[in-house]
Scaffold this active site. Structure first.
Site, PDB file in Angstrom:
ATOM      1  N   ASN A 118       0.845  -1.191   0.000  1.00 19.22           N
ATOM      2  CA  ASN A 118       0.000   0.000   0.000  1.00 19.22           C
ATOM      3  C   ASN A 118       0.884   1.245   0.000  1.00 19.22           C
ATOM      4  O   ASN A 118       1.441   1.621   1.024  1.00 19.22           O
ATOM      5  CB  ASN A 118      -0.912  -0.025   1.225  1.00 19.22           C
ATOM      6  CG  ASN A 118      -1.955   1.054   1.185  1.00 19.22           C
ATOM      7  OD1 ASN A 118      -1.819   2.019   0.450  1.00 19.22           O
ATOM      8  ND2 ASN A 118      -2.991   0.901   1.985  1.00 19.22           N
TER       9      ASN A 118
ATOM     10  N   CYS B  70      -0.456   5.009   1.926  1.00 22.62           N
ATOM     11  CA  CYS B  70      -0.513   5.179   3.377  1.00 22.62           C
ATOM     12  C   CYS B  70       0.904   5.168   3.907  1.00 22.62           C
ATOM     13  O   CYS B  70       1.807   4.714   3.231  1.00 22.62           O
ATOM     14  CB  CYS B  70      -1.292   4.045   4.028  1.00 22.62           C
ATOM     15  SG  CYS B  70      -3.069   4.201   3.846  1.00 22.62           S
TER      16      CYS B  70
ATOM     17  N   ASN C 134      -1.085   8.072   6.191  1.00 21.91           N
ATOM     18  CA  ASN C 134      -1.472   9.473   6.002  1.00 21.91           C
ATOM     19  C   ASN C 134      -0.974  10.268   7.204  1.00 21.91           C
ATOM     20  O   ASN C 134      -1.653  10.386   8.211  1.00 21.91           O
ATOM     21  CB  ASN C 134      -2.987   9.596   5.853  1.00 21.91           C
ATOM     22  CG  ASN C 134      -3.476   8.881   4.613  1.00 21.91           C
ATOM     23  OD1 ASN C 134      -2.899   9.038   3.546  1.00 21.91           O
ATOM     24  ND2 ASN C 134      -4.523   8.101   4.744  1.00 21.91           N
TER      25      ASN C 134
END
Length: 70
Positions: A49, A52, A54
């Site tokens: 991912n 991310c 964040n």
């Protein structure tokens, strides 16, 4: 975490597939995490991912195109 995943396979009738989502703060973090996960035989899939985590003031790895290529 690796021990928990492996111990959950103590009994084949209780076996569950594991798909793990990886999201480090840097290329080095992701490589380290992936290095550990590939050695666990019961991990059936890995999602890298790049959007991310964040964190305010820290750009997402997915927006660092040169790092993403690596």
């Amino acid at each position: 975490m690796a021990a928990e995943i492996q111990s959950s396979y103590a009994s084949p009738e209780l076996a569950k597939p594991y798909i793990v989502s990886v999201s480090g703060f840097s290329l080095e973090d992701n490589i380290e995490i992936l290095t550990h996960l590939v050695d666990i035989p019961n991990v059936h899939g890995i999602e890298l991912n790049l959007s991310c985590p964040n964190v305010i003031g820290k750009p997402q790895v997915g927006y660092e195109f040169e790092t993403t290529k690596k």
